[in-house]
Design a protein around this motif. Sequence first.
Motif, PDB file in Angstrom:
ATOM      1  N   ALA A 262      74.247 -55.217  82.352  1.00  0.00           N
ATOM      2  CA  ALA A 262      75.530 -55.445  81.685  1.00  0.00           C
ATOM      3  C   ALA A 262      75.451 -55.089  80.200  1.00  0.00           C
ATOM      4  CB  ALA A 262      75.952 -56.902  81.851  1.00  0.00           C
ATOM      5  N   LEU A 263      74.335 -55.443  79.543  1.00  0.00           N
ATOM      6  CA  LEU A 263      74.179 -55.107  78.130  1.00  0.00           C
ATOM      7  C   LEU A 263      74.142 -53.601  77.923  1.00  0.00           C
ATOM      8  CD1 LEU A 263      71.515 -57.728  76.980  1.00  0.00           C
ATOM      9  CD2 LEU A 263      73.918 -57.648  76.352  1.00  0.00           C
ATOM     10  N   GLN A 264      73.377 -52.931  78.782  1.00  0.00           N
ATOM     11  CA  GLN A 264      73.299 -51.484  78.665  1.00  0.00           C
ATOM     12  C   GLN A 264      74.672 -50.854  78.886  1.00  0.00           C
ATOM     13  OE1 GLN A 264      71.076 -49.492  81.744  1.00  0.00           O
ATOM     14  NE2 GLN A 264      70.417 -47.864  80.353  1.00  0.00           N
ATOM     15  N   SER A 265      75.382 -51.364  79.875  1.00  0.00           N
ATOM     16  CA  SER A 265      76.709 -50.839  80.173  1.00  0.00           C
ATOM     17  C   SER A 265      77.656 -51.074  78.998  1.00  0.00           C
ATOM     18  CB  SER A 265      77.261 -51.510  81.435  1.00  0.00           C
ATOM     19  OG  SER A 265      76.420 -51.263  82.535  1.00  0.00           O
ATOM     20  N   SER A 266      77.551 -52.267  78.390  1.00  0.00           N
ATOM     21  CA  SER A 266      78.417 -52.580  77.257  1.00  0.00           C
ATOM     22  C   SER A 266      78.177 -51.621  76.101  1.00  0.00           C
ATOM     23  CB  SER A 266      78.172 -54.023  76.813  1.00  0.00           C
ATOM     24  OG  SER A 266      78.958 -54.354  75.697  1.00  0.00           O
ATOM     25  N   ARG A 267      76.927 -51.292  75.848  1.00  0.00           N
ATOM     26  CA  ARG A 267      76.611 -50.356  74.768  1.00  0.00           C
ATOM     27  C   ARG A 267      77.177 -48.967  75.048  1.00  0.00           C
ATOM     28  NH1 ARG A 267      70.294 -51.805  73.290  1.00  0.00           N
ATOM     29  NH2 ARG A 267      70.672 -53.938  72.559  1.00  0.00           N
ATOM     30  N   LEU A 268      77.068 -48.565  76.312  1.00  0.00           N
ATOM     31  CA  LEU A 268      77.594 -47.247  76.663  1.00  0.00           C
ATOM     32  C   LEU A 268      79.115 -47.205  76.526  1.00  0.00           C
ATOM     33  CD1 LEU A 268      75.389 -46.498  79.796  1.00  0.00           C
ATOM     34  CD2 LEU A 268      75.229 -45.396  77.557  1.00  0.00           C
ATOM     35  N   ILE A 269      79.744 -48.315  76.937  1.00  0.00           N
ATOM     36  CA  ILE A 269      81.206 -48.362  76.870  1.00  0.00           C
ATOM     37  C   ILE A 269      81.683 -48.252  75.424  1.00  0.00           C
ATOM     38  CG2 ILE A 269      83.145 -49.978  77.072  1.00  0.00           C
ATOM     39  CD1 ILE A 269      82.124 -50.768  79.748  1.00  0.00           C
ATOM     40  N   SER A 270      80.960 -48.905  74.523  1.00  0.00           N
ATOM     41  CA  SER A 270      81.388 -48.895  73.124  1.00  0.00           C
ATOM     42  C   SER A 270      81.297 -47.509  72.503  1.00  0.00           C
ATOM     43  CB  SER A 270      80.524 -49.882  72.326  1.00  0.00           C
ATOM     44  OG  SER A 270      79.177 -49.455  72.308  1.00  0.00           O
ATOM     45  N   SER A 271      80.539 -46.606  73.092  1.00  0.00           N
ATOM     46  CA  SER A 271      80.370 -45.275  72.495  1.00  0.00           C
ATOM     47  C   SER A 271      80.976 -44.148  73.314  1.00  0.00           C
ATOM     48  CB  SER A 271      78.870 -45.003  72.279  1.00  0.00           C
ATOM     49  OG  SER A 271      78.189 -45.047  73.513  1.00  0.00           O
ATOM     50  N   LEU A 272      81.262 -44.390  74.570  1.00  0.00           N
ATOM     51  CA  LEU A 272      81.757 -43.306  75.435  1.00  0.00           C
ATOM     52  C   LEU A 272      82.972 -43.779  76.226  1.00  0.00           C
ATOM     53  CD1 LEU A 272      78.368 -42.032  76.882  1.00  0.00           C
ATOM     54  CD2 LEU A 272      79.729 -40.941  75.103  1.00  0.00           C
ATOM     55  N   THR A 273      84.129 -43.154  75.992  1.00  0.00           N
ATOM     56  CA  THR A 273      85.341 -43.498  76.739  1.00  0.00           C
ATOM     57  C   THR A 273      85.195 -43.140  78.203  1.00  0.00           C
ATOM     58  OG1 THR A 273      86.648 -43.086  74.755  1.00  0.00           O
ATOM     59  CG2 THR A 273      87.830 -43.135  76.862  1.00  0.00           C
TER      60      THR A 273
END
Length: 499
Positions: free
Chosen positions: A174-185
């Motif tokens: 979930a943390l990794q996914s959250s980081r990706l979401i914040s940078s990639l639409t």
Amino acid sequence: MPSYTSSEMREWLGGVRDLAAAVNAGTPLPELLNLIAETACALTGYEASGVLLVDEERHRLYISGSAGLSVEYVAEVNERRTITVDSGPLSGGPSTWAFRSGEPVIVPDILADPSFAPWAWLAENYGYRAMAAVPLLVDRTPVGTLNCYRTSVHDFGPDEVALLWTLANQAGTALQSSRLISSLTEQRRLLEQSEDIHRELTEVVLRAGGVQGVAEALARLQQRPVLVTDAAGLAAANAPYGGVQLAPEVVDPEQLPDGIGEVPEGNRVTVPVSLGGEVVARLWLPGLLAEMSELDRRALEHGAVVCALEFLRQRTATDVEWSLRSDLLADFLTGTNVDALSARAASLGHDLSRAHTVIVAASDGDGGPGRTRSLLSTVRAVAALCQPRPMVTSTGGDVLMLWPEAPRADSPAQAAERIRNAVGRLVGAPTVTVVVGHRCERLADARAEMGIARAALELARLHGVDRVVTLPDLGVYGLLLQLNDPHELVRFSDRTLSA
């Protein structure tokens, strides 16, 4: 911990689903961390939980999300007793060791553990008495820890730690996914689809589809065949796609990746299925990792988490069943009358009126409880495939079996060879020597024959290991073990004179 009920399994999968939904909804990181801590408390029943993240310099750990921890406790730890991960007087605590080692650290009694001394008075003041720290990993790199607290002294059992590992793995995802979401639409769109994937996999589990159902769902999602192998490398589930089905292959353990990755020269992608840091199974798919989209990888990660829960449920249920079966044979060997055991035996699928052959196995080399448990688990796996079911138990480092005679059952010699081969497929396992003893028409005779077979095992290992041995193979030494049996003396004489 007890075996999962359907409602408990639904609660666990619901908690994991809520984390995935929060990530897909773009939940701010502080709220997501609080949700992870709240989910840990809700699913485990612990009184408090905290998510600790390392700072950008990777020097300190800060409580960045919590549930049940008082505001004052969090402030005191973060501002005045900040946990360090490199050096200093506050670098020897359980959170630091979990972060640096990549392994869970258990503190059954905070007040009795010297490593917790810098924070002991604070924990006591706020009522925390036991804790467990589990590393949070992103791309196999530690980014923090998931800490769970109890208000009383508590010894966290292996199943509890396995569940915390599973939750920590999902939190790391979930943390990794959250980081990706914040940078990639675009990543957001993929993760929304990932939730649909998780929902489909969850429905498989709730329908009691088992590991095979998970493999079939992944095959549909990935549009390629999926194979699941157990720790011994044997197929636990196999889902074909487009008429193609994978077969297990022998792979050098050193070539297996720690996470999702490829097997060199095998044109296969593999994903470990882990419980408590132990790889209990692997997912296999044909192709190259570079060919897979981010969504494909997410689907495989979700599949590995759901498979882990299925294997844990199966393991718990199997342990209960085999405990009952083991108690049956143990009671017989300690002198309980056969007639008194018949009803219990029948309810477990054993027919005590059949002829049985004694088989004894033991790990070669320096043994220990861990090796005996591993061998016992392997023997049970082999026995579980047989009908009627053999009786199995362990004592003093030996695994003891009574192998029933039946028209379609393996012969005792075949069963012994299957056990030896199954142990040989386990990564890092020692070899095993197996002795096939006498066939007993009456079960009551098996007690004495078991003692002879165990003595024969010790004798056999003096002259070679990693083999299957019968009493005649030992020649005159085997005969000396049976001096109280005149029929065996006659048989030995006949064999010798006719040679």
